[in-house]
Design a protein around this motif. Structure first.
Motif, PDB file in Angstrom:
ATOM      1  N   TYR A 205       0.821  -1.215   0.000  1.00  0.00           N
ATOM      2  CA  TYR A 205       0.000   0.000   0.000  1.00  0.00           C
ATOM      3  C   TYR A 205       0.859   1.272   0.000  1.00  0.00           C
ATOM      4  O   TYR A 205       0.491   2.289  -0.567  1.00  0.00           O
ATOM      5  N   VAL A 206       2.025   1.179   0.658  1.00  0.00           N
ATOM      6  CA  VAL A 206       2.890   2.363   0.759  1.00  0.00           C
ATOM      7  C   VAL A 206       3.586   2.658  -0.560  1.00  0.00           C
ATOM      8  O   VAL A 206       3.734   3.810  -0.965  1.00  0.00           O
ATOM      9  N   GLY A 207       4.037   1.601  -1.244  1.00  0.00           N
ATOM     10  CA  GLY A 207       4.769   1.811  -2.499  1.00  0.00           C
ATOM     11  C   GLY A 207       6.234   2.065  -2.234  1.00  0.00           C
ATOM     12  O   GLY A 207       6.925   1.219  -1.661  1.00  0.00           O
ATOM     13  N   GLN A 208       6.717   3.232  -2.606  1.00  0.00           N
ATOM     14  CA  GLN A 208       8.125   3.565  -2.452  1.00  0.00           C
ATOM     15  C   GLN A 208       8.332   4.629  -1.368  1.00  0.00           C
ATOM     16  O   GLN A 208       7.471   5.477  -1.144  1.00  0.00           O
ATOM     17  N   VAL A 209       9.481   4.549  -0.744  1.00  0.00           N
ATOM     18  CA  VAL A 209       9.901   5.550   0.230  1.00  0.00           C
ATOM     19  C   VAL A 209      11.317   5.969  -0.130  1.00  0.00           C
ATOM     20  O   VAL A 209      12.200   5.119  -0.261  1.00  0.00           O
ATOM     21  N   GLN A 210      11.499   7.259  -0.333  1.00  0.00           N
ATOM     22  CA  GLN A 210      12.811   7.803  -0.697  1.00  0.00           C
ATOM     23  C   GLN A 210      13.387   7.110  -1.931  1.00  0.00           C
ATOM     24  O   GLN A 210      14.585   6.850  -2.023  1.00  0.00           O
ATOM     25  N   GLY A 211      12.524   6.762  -2.861  1.00  0.00           N
ATOM     26  CA  GLY A 211      12.955   6.241  -4.147  1.00  0.00           C
ATOM     27  C   GLY A 211      13.185   4.752  -4.223  1.00  0.00           C
ATOM     28  O   GLY A 211      13.608   4.250  -5.268  1.00  0.00           O
ATOM     29  N   VAL A 212      12.918   4.014  -3.138  1.00  0.00           N
ATOM     30  CA  VAL A 212      13.103   2.564  -3.167  1.00  0.00           C
ATOM     31  C   VAL A 212      11.825   1.901  -2.654  1.00  0.00           C
ATOM     32  O   VAL A 212      11.057   2.511  -1.905  1.00  0.00           O
ATOM     33  N   PRO A 213      11.552   0.645  -3.053  1.00  0.00           N
ATOM     34  CA  PRO A 213      10.378  -0.056  -2.513  1.00  0.00           C
ATOM     35  C   PRO A 213      10.413  -0.107  -0.992  1.00  0.00           C
ATOM     36  O   PRO A 213      11.485  -0.216  -0.387  1.00  0.00           O
ATOM     37  N   TYR A 214       9.231  -0.058  -0.398  1.00  0.00           N
ATOM     38  CA  TYR A 214       9.164   0.015   1.064  1.00  0.00           C
ATOM     39  C   TYR A 214       9.832  -1.189   1.729  1.00  0.00           C
ATOM     40  O   TYR A 214      10.459  -1.046   2.773  1.00  0.00           O
ATOM     41  N   VAL A 215       9.720  -2.369   1.142  1.00  0.00           N
ATOM     42  CA  VAL A 215      10.338  -3.534   1.757  1.00  0.00           C
ATOM     43  C   VAL A 215      11.853  -3.396   1.786  1.00  0.00           C
ATOM     44  O   VAL A 215      12.512  -3.794   2.757  1.00  0.00           O
ATOM     45  N   VAL A 216      12.435  -2.807   0.723  1.00  0.00           N
ATOM     46  CA  VAL A 216      13.879  -2.570   0.705  1.00  0.00           C
ATOM     47  C   VAL A 216      14.247  -1.503   1.728  1.00  0.00           C
ATOM     48  O   VAL A 216      15.292  -1.579   2.385  1.00  0.00           O
ATOM     49  N   TRP A 217      13.361  -0.506   1.871  1.00  0.00           N
ATOM     50  CA  TRP A 217      13.636   0.596   2.791  1.00  0.00           C
ATOM     51  C   TRP A 217      13.557   0.149   4.245  1.00  0.00           C
ATOM     52  O   TRP A 217      14.320   0.614   5.094  1.00  0.00           O
ATOM     53  N   ILE A 218      12.642  -0.769   4.565  1.00  0.00           N
ATOM     54  CA  ILE A 218      12.422  -1.135   5.962  1.00  0.00           C
ATOM     55  C   ILE A 218      13.355  -2.247   6.442  1.00  0.00           C
ATOM     56  O   ILE A 218      13.541  -2.419   7.654  1.00  0.00           O
ATOM     57  N   VAL A 219      13.956  -3.009   5.530  1.00  0.00           N
ATOM     58  CA  VAL A 219      14.855  -4.098   5.927  1.00  0.00           C
ATOM     59  C   VAL A 219      15.947  -3.631   6.885  1.00  0.00           C
ATOM     60  O   VAL A 219      16.140  -4.232   7.955  1.00  0.00           O
ATOM     61  N   PRO A 220      16.700  -2.567   6.574  1.00  0.00           N
ATOM     62  CA  PRO A 220      17.746  -2.148   7.524  1.00  0.00           C
ATOM     63  C   PRO A 220      17.191  -1.673   8.853  1.00  0.00           C
ATOM     64  O   PRO A 220      17.844  -1.828   9.890  1.00  0.00           O
ATOM     65  N   GLY A 221      15.971  -1.093   8.828  1.00  0.00           N
ATOM     66  CA  GLY A 221      15.366  -0.664  10.081  1.00  0.00           C
ATOM     67  C   GLY A 221      15.034  -1.838  10.974  1.00  0.00           C
ATOM     68  O   GLY A 221      15.305  -1.820  12.187  1.00  0.00           O
ATOM     69  N   VAL A 222      14.442  -2.887  10.395  1.00  0.00           N
ATOM     70  CA  VAL A 222      14.121  -4.079  11.175  1.00  0.00           C
ATOM     71  C   VAL A 222      15.399  -4.755  11.664  1.00  0.00           C
ATOM     72  O   VAL A 222      15.476  -5.229  12.804  1.00  0.00           O
ATOM     73  N   LEU A 223      16.413  -4.794  10.819  1.00  0.00           N
ATOM     74  CA  LEU A 223      17.685  -5.404  11.200  1.00  0.00           C
ATOM     75  C   LEU A 223      18.306  -4.667  12.382  1.00  0.00           C
ATOM     76  O   LEU A 223      18.706  -5.286  13.376  1.00  0.00           O
ATOM     77  N   ALA A 224      18.391  -3.335  12.281  1.00  0.00           N
ATOM     78  CA  ALA A 224      18.997  -2.549  13.357  1.00  0.00           C
ATOM     79  C   ALA A 224      18.163  -2.605  14.631  1.00  0.00           C
ATOM     80  O   ALA A 224      18.710  -2.701  15.734  1.00  0.00           O
ATOM     81  N   SER A 225      16.839  -2.558  14.485  1.00  0.00           N
ATOM     82  CA  SER A 225      15.994  -2.607  15.679  1.00  0.00           C
ATOM     83  C   SER A 225      16.072  -3.971  16.355  1.00  0.00           C
ATOM     84  O   SER A 225      15.942  -4.066  17.584  1.00  0.00           O
ATOM     85  N   THR A 226      16.293  -5.028  15.570  1.00  0.00           N
ATOM     86  CA  THR A 226      16.484  -6.351  16.166  1.00  0.00           C
ATOM     87  C   THR A 226      17.739  -6.378  17.027  1.00  0.00           C
ATOM     88  O   THR A 226      17.733  -6.874  18.155  1.00  0.00           O
ATOM     89  N   ALA A 227      18.841  -5.820  16.492  1.00  0.00           N
ATOM     90  CA  ALA A 227      20.083  -5.744  17.265  1.00  0.00           C
ATOM     91  C   ALA A 227      19.888  -4.877  18.506  1.00  0.00           C
ATOM     92  O   ALA A 227      20.360  -5.217  19.605  1.00  0.00           O
TER      93      ALA A 227
END
Length: 252
Positions: A45-67
């Protein structure tokens, strides 16, 4: 004979061998399920964020928040118990293990735990094509730096308090707000200007931006050295505080 810090690490790993099954879901399965539901589900539903697909954009956030969450969670009751419940820290201190050996071995254990979760997470999202840059191989280093920057002050805090009820305040007013407002789910620039500096103070935001620069090939808001330097300073101050707290608590 092993260095005392390595011996402390071996002790924690021996204990973890008895408990590792309990951490499987939170360390490995939950982040992947979360990514699938938010990154793929909401991302449709979100589409792109800052020029990249949302799933690509959120991967580093989930990774860092997991750590980040692993470092906070592991350094609360476990550290508190070593001083107040089983007095394992006092037992170690009665040998030739110094305060710095205890802290060093503990932080090595935290990094070990975080690195396993990060590598597994990267392998899973890599299969789904959610890594857009070859620099993603550097994210374990970022996660290790973030883990130490978070674990050191939380370890010091856990060694300072006299009652475990303080952890509820830590989770409610530090861990949860940091996870929600440090750029994990949406750009920090969308926050009101008055609140935005609070996100910049969080080490999680710096870890998220470094991971995003690595996995998505995006330029971070600050220079890479500034983000990394902030985490290094945070870690150094945390280690100093932990040393001070351990010495005082071991006098009990």
């Amino acid at each position: 004979m092993a260095h005392p810090a390595v011996a402390v690490l071996e002790r924690h790993l021996t204990l973890y061998k008895r408990l590792w099954r309990a951490s499987l879901f939170s360390s490995f399965v939950l982040p992947v399920l979360f990514l699938a539901s938010i990154g793929l589900g909401v991302g449709g539903y979100v589409g792109q964020v800052q020029g990249v697909p949302y799933v690509v954009w959120i991967v580093p956030g989930v990774l860092a928040s997991t750590a980040f969450q692993m470092a906070v969670g592991e350094c609360t009751y476990s550290v508190f118990g070593e001083f107040r419940w089983n007095r394992g820290a006092h037992a170690m201190y009665a040998t030739r293990v110094s305060v710095w050996d205890m802290i060093g071995g503990w932080l090595l254990y935290i990094v070990f735990r975080v690195e396993i979760a990060v590598v597994v997470f990267l392998a899973v999202v890599g299969v789904f094509g959610a890594l857009a840059s070859p620099w993603a191989v550097l994210t374990p280093l970022v996660a290790a730096l973030l883990a130490v920057a978070v674990a050191a002050p939380v370890t010091a805090f856990s060694a300072t308090i006299d009652h475990d009820s303080y952890f509820a305040l830590l989770f409610r007013f530090v861990m949860i707000p940091s996870t929600l407002f440090a750029g994990v789910f949406f750009p920090v620039e969308q926050l009101p200007g008055l609140v935005r500096p609070l996100a910049y103070v969080s080490p999680l935001w710096h870890g998220v931006e470094l991971c995003r620069a690595a996995t998505a090939g995006a330029s971070p808001p600050w220079p890479v050295w500034a983000h990394a330097g902030y985490l290094l300073v945070f870690a150094a101050l945390g280690v100093w505080w932990a040393g001070y707290a351990f010495r005082r608590r071991l006098q009990d």
